[in-house]
Design an enzyme around this catalytic site. Structure first.
Site, mmCIF file in Angstrom:
data_model
loop_
_atom_site.group_PDB
_atom_site.id
_atom_site.type_symbol
_atom_site.label_atom_id
_atom_site.label_comp_id
_atom_site.label_asym_id
_atom_site.label_seq_id
_atom_site.Cartn_x
_atom_site.Cartn_y
_atom_site.Cartn_z
ATOM 1 C CE LYS A 43 -3.890 -2.458 2.309
ATOM 2 N NZ LYS A 43 -4.671 -2.777 3.576
ATOM 3 C CD GLN B 158 -3.208 -4.310 6.098
ATOM 4 O OE1 GLN B 158 -3.469 -3.435 5.633
ATOM 5 N NE2 GLN B 158 -4.311 -5.690 5.932
ATOM 6 C CG ASP C 7 -9.586 0.548 5.061
ATOM 7 O OD1 ASP C 7 -9.136 -0.398 3.982
ATOM 8 O OD2 ASP C 7 -8.612 -0.003 5.793
HETATM 9 N N1 GUN Z 1 -7.232 -6.416 5.563
HETATM 10 C C1 GUN Z 1 -7.592 -7.697 4.800
HETATM 11 N N2 GUN Z 1 -7.736 -6.298 3.999
HETATM 12 C C2 GUN Z 1 -8.426 -5.264 4.514
HETATM 13 C C3 GUN Z 1 -8.582 -4.311 4.155
HETATM 14 O O1 GUN Z 1 -9.350 -3.578 2.716
HETATM 15 N N3 GUN Z 1 -8.475 -2.792 5.161
HETATM 16 C C4 GUN Z 1 -8.045 -3.433 5.653
HETATM 17 N N4 GUN Z 1 -7.621 -2.403 6.773
HETATM 18 N N5 GUN Z 1 -7.209 -3.890 6.524
HETATM 19 C C5 GUN Z 1 -7.272 -5.314 5.428
#
Ligand code: GUN
Length: 289
Positions: A53, A97, A120
């Site tokens: 990311k 995350q 998100d």
């Molecule tokens: N863990 C797995 N997929 C995601 C996501 O799309 N966003 C976040 N914040 N954590 C994740």
């Protein structure tokens, strides 16, 4: 039937070219999109996602900050950091995350993020807006899936859509988005009685289960569009790293039956980060208005 292979890398590249133009227009007004990513603990898969990311931001010339805490960090420390980022004008998007360690109240942490920086789309306000058909931030993975449908010209109106998985991250928002496109939506999960009964009826099948190659050709309707959200590591002594990444769908066997299908890797994965950049850019554009 020759299936269209929905290439996530190619589509991501196409979308990112448009982001570049929009980011340049923002830069001319003195705003550079900024994303903060918080990682708690040492889960290796989460560490890879977060690294990707941040790398995605760098490639797009966005500002990014990565904040890493040890597993045993107090929740209050993370909440204080979120409060600081909420007030930071350089930051337009905040992502924590998931999953968080067990001593965290994940809902409380997600609710602490300012809704206008919740790239998100996990804050209750943004979940509610999506449910009401007025999305402000669409969760990145299902958002990316909708881009495949647009790109491939899939007719969703009246289609039977089956989503396997009911997570807040993928299954539930995916179901809402398909419903908004006038699909008839079925959401299956680990307690569903006869999964294959449902999948065999699906014109649109979205698999977000986390079980390697669970969906074989006899589970798929001829001519279906199949979206594989699974990212599963399977041991493979012949592979350079000792493992391979496969999806929830047995791609080689299923593809010949489909109208269109996403591969793993190279399908949904690259689109998820791309849509995170899209949401961050959108947040920055809104803040500059
Ligand atoms: N863990 C797995 N997929 C995601 C996501 O799309 N966003 C976040 N914040 N954590 C994740």
């Amino acid at each position: 039937m020759t299936a269209t292979i929905l290439d996530g890398n190619a589509l991501a590249q196409k979308l990112r070219a448009d982001f570049k133009t929009r980011a340049e227009a923002l830069a001319a007004k003195g705003t550079r999109p900024g994303l903060a990513v918080i990682l708690v603990g040492e889960d290796p898969a989460s560490a890879v996602y977060v690294r990707n990311k941040v790398a995605g931001c760098e490639k797009a010339s966005f500002h990014s900050e990565k904040i890493v805490y040890p597993t045993d960090v107090a929740q209050d420390v993370v909440l204080a950091k979120i409060a600081e980022l909420n007030a930071d004008p350089k930051i337009h998007g905040i992502l924590v995350q998931l999953p968080l360690p067990k001593h965290f109240d994940s809902d409380l942490v997600l609710e602490a993020i300012a809704p206008e920086k919740d790239v998100d789309g996990f804050h209750a306000e943004n979940v509610g807006a999506l449910m009401q058909g007025q999305p402000r931030f669409i969760p990145c993975t299902p958002y990316g899936v909708t881009k495949f449908f647009e790109e491939a010209g899939v007719n969703l109106k009246g289609a039977e859509a089956v989503v396997i998985g009911r997570s807040n991250i993928v299954g539930k928002p995916m179901a809402m988005l398909l419903l908004a496109q006038s699909c008839t939506v079925t959401v299956c999960h680990s307690q569903s009685k006869d999964l294959a009964f449902h999948t065999r009826r699906a014109d649109i099948l979205v698999a977000a289960v986390g079980r390697p190659r669970m969906i074989g050709p006899d589970w798929v309707k001829p001519g279906a569009t199949v979206i594989d959200v699974g990212i599963n590591r399977v041991d493979d002594p012949a592979a350079p790293k000792g493992y391979r990444v496969v999806g929830d769908v047995a791609f080689d066997e299923v593809a010949p039956k489909c109208r269109a299908i996403t591969p793993v890797p190279g399908g949904v994965g690259p689109m998820t980060i791309t849509m995170l950049l899209a949401n961050t850019l959108e947040a920055a554009e809104r803040s500059a208005k």
